[in-house]
Design an enzyme around this catalytic site. Structure first.
Site, PDB file in Angstrom:
ATOM      1  N   SER A  97      -9.761  -0.517   6.859  1.00 11.84           N
ATOM      2  CA  SER A  97      -9.203  -0.299   5.229  1.00 11.84           C
ATOM      3  C   SER A  97      -8.824  -1.148   4.728  1.00 11.84           C
ATOM      4  CB  SER A  97      -8.350   1.020   5.565  1.00 11.84           C
ATOM      5  OG  SER A  97      -9.538   1.832   4.819  1.00 11.84           O
TER       6      SER A  97
ATOM      7  N   SER B  48      -9.582   1.834   2.329  1.00  6.12           N
ATOM      8  CA  SER B  48      -8.885   2.509   1.978  1.00  6.12           C
ATOM      9  C   SER B  48      -7.679   1.697   0.956  1.00  6.12           C
ATOM     10  CB  SER B  48      -8.632   3.753   2.451  1.00  6.12           C
ATOM     11  OG  SER B  48      -7.736   3.258   3.376  1.00  6.12           O
TER      12      SER B  48
ATOM     13  N   LYS C  32       0.570  -1.038   0.071  1.00  3.16           N
ATOM     14  CA  LYS C  32      -0.126  -0.177  -0.331  1.00  3.16           C
ATOM     15  C   LYS C  32       0.383   1.279  -0.243  1.00  3.16           C
ATOM     16  CE  LYS C  32      -3.478   2.037   2.084  1.00  3.16           C
ATOM     17  NZ  LYS C  32      -5.403   1.836   3.793  1.00  3.16           N
TER      18      LYS C  32
HETATM   19  N1  GLN Z   1     -13.128   4.515   5.757  1.00  4.29           N
HETATM   20  C1  GLN Z   1     -13.035   4.398   6.856  1.00  4.29           C
HETATM   21  C2  GLN Z   1     -12.269   6.100   6.794  1.00  4.29           C
HETATM   22  O1  GLN Z   1     -12.651   6.938   5.211  1.00  4.29           O
HETATM   23  C3  GLN Z   1     -11.495   4.239   7.374  1.00  4.29           C
HETATM   24  C4  GLN Z   1     -10.317   4.601   7.051  1.00  4.29           C
HETATM   25  C5  GLN Z   1      -8.956   3.075   7.218  1.00  4.29           C
HETATM   26  O2  GLN Z   1      -9.322   2.704   7.966  1.00  4.29           O
HETATM   27  N2  GLN Z   1      -7.771   3.810   6.592  1.00  4.29           N
HETATM   28  O3  GLN Z   1     -11.184   7.080   7.834  1.00  4.29           O
END
Ligand code: GLN
Length: 455
Positions: free
Chosen positions: A159, A135, A60
């Site tokens: 995410s 994400s 990532k």
């Molecule tokens: N979707 C969540 C956010 O937008 C979690 C994102 C994540 O786990 N990095 O913050």
């Protein structure tokens, strides 16, 4: 098969599908082929080999890699070449994996669909009209599309698990502190964890093994023994006590999703486990609590992107104040700006007690709910997401609907416990559904044991 062949296959597959999937932001082909050659020289010798010898892996793009562009999915870091490796990358070097490239993500890991990337939209390999989740959308899509065997993601509120569920692969968020965050670009430091995304639970256990452990460079990494995770993959779940929170099967959770959890529970019962319905009464405050705390931490963490130290610098500024303003206005995307404003507001004097402090108190209650359940149960089981993957464009203009997608994953980060998503059948529309298994602090072994029952 040689490592060079394996690496070639990876790039061939990328050549064949990447036009459509768009999981990668940067490929590192020259170095990967060089590394493969070096590893091949060890084949057939009795030199010791790493735990994941020769395995192609994708990373990532919020995990820093020495001399390999690391963008966080943001224009503000478009040309950022770090001068060191994250601890997990050093550990992968020791395990002798081969880094294929860097994977797309929502900008600074803020999002649930990878549509917030500053560069491109990754598509779900199961249906190119739908999102891969986020994400870590690039990390999940690349494994699902067969471009790499393994990838690393990061999980602050879901995410890793949510994209794994949407793409029909296995994704684990480790216990907070299990894996070093040194070299993970910080979003919300009290919640962020790096974790493995793979096709199988067994692969997942090996990859977690390779990246876990205390790190003197991260004071929040834990001084806890790293067990042999693969040893827990016995197939034996007899006598295990499973808790199923009623809040996880309630409003907003689709009937098919509920059914898939019920079938999974039947399988586990058949293998000698027992289950009861329980309650996590404060979970309903999870999303609100998370968006206050995560945005507050993000507003502080992202202060470093000022056009002075590194990353993008606006060419249009006449003085220092303008330099800050223009760099950040031009460099950050909409969602990141929204979070910075939210967080700055929540932390400002006069509001701190009403918002940030209150959210911290609720976090403690959410954590306690989990501790109470774990006094009598070994794992908590439920869906990973309320519904399968949604269409590209469907939620992007409605942040609150997008935030609600993480309702079942967020409480796990707030509590700091480990959680995995494993594939649990398909929806009527042919999209993967995910089953979430949540464990006690540092008990990834039991989480894997239960997950493995579905392979
Ligand atoms: N979707 C969540 C956010 O937008 C979690 C994102 C994540 O786990 N990095 O913050």
């Amino acid at each position: 098969i040689s490592v060079s062949d394996l690496v070639s296959e990876s790039y061939q597959r990328i050549g064949a599908v990447e036009d459509q999937v768009k999981a990668f932001l940067t490929l590192d082909e020259e170095r990967a082929r060089q590394k493969a050659k070096e590893l091949d020289a060890k084949l057939g010798t009795d030199e010791s080999k790493g735990l994941l010898f020769g395995m192609p892996i994708g990373i990532k793009d919020n995990i820093v890699t020495n001399d390999l562009r690391t963008t966080c999915g943001s224009k503000i870091l478009e040309n950022f070449n770090p001068i060191y490796d994250a601890t997990v990358i050093n550990k992968l070097h020791a395990a002798e994996t081969v880094t294929i490239g860097k994977l797309n993500m929502d900008e600074f890991a803020m999002g649930s669909s990878t549509e917030n990337s500053g560069f491109q939209k990754t598509r779900n390999p199961w249906n190119l009209e739908t999102v891969p989740g986020g994400s870590s959308g690039g990390s999940a899509a690349s494994v699902a599309a067969g471009e790499v065997l393994f990838s690393l993601g990061s999980d602050t509120g879901g995410s890793i698990r949510q994209p794994a569920a949407f793409c029909g692969v296995v994704g684990l968020k480790p216990t907070y502190g299990r894996v070093s965050r040194f070299g993970l670009v910080a979003f919300a430091s009290s919640l962020d964890q790096i974790g493995p995304i793979t096709r199988t639970v067994e692969d997942n256990a090996y990859l977690l093994q390779a990246i876990s452990g205390l790190d003197p460079n991260d004071s929040t990494s834990a001084n806890v023994d790293v067990p042999n995770f693969a040893e827990s993959l016995t197939g034996d779940v007899k006598g295990l006590r499973i808790a199923v929170p009623k809040e996880y099967l309630g409003e907003g959770v689709s009937e098919e999703t509920r059914q898939s959890v019920m079938s999974a529970l039947k399988v586990l019962e058949g293998l000698g486990a027992t289950w009861d319905e329980v309650s996590l009464p404060h979970s309903k405050y999870g999303v609100a609590t998370y968006y206050l705390l995560a945005s507050s931490e993000a507003s502080a963490n992202l202060a470093r992107f000022d056009g002075v130290r590194y990353g993008y610098r606006s060419p249009n500024a006449e003085n220092l104040m303008e330099l800050y303003k223009k760099t950040r206005s031009e460099g950050f995307g909409e969602e990141v700006k929204r979070r910075i404003m939210l967080g700055t507001f929540a932390l400002s004097s006069g509001y701190y007690d009403a918002y940030y402090k209150k959210a911290q108190q609720v976090r403690t209650l959410i954590k306690k709910d989990f501790e109470d359940v774990f006094e009598n149960y070994d794992v908590i089981v439920g869906p990973t997401t309320p519904t399968p993957a949604f269409k590209i464009g469907e939620k992007i203009d409605d942040p609150l609907t997008m935030y609600a997608n993480d309702i079942l994953t967020i409480p796990v980060n707030l509590a700091g416990v480990p959680g995995i998503s494993v594939p649990a059948g398909l929806s009527s529309t042919g999209l993967p559904l995910g089953l979430q298994i949540i464990g006690k602090h540092f008990d990834e072994s039991t989480v894997y044991r239960v997950a493995h029952a579905f392979e």
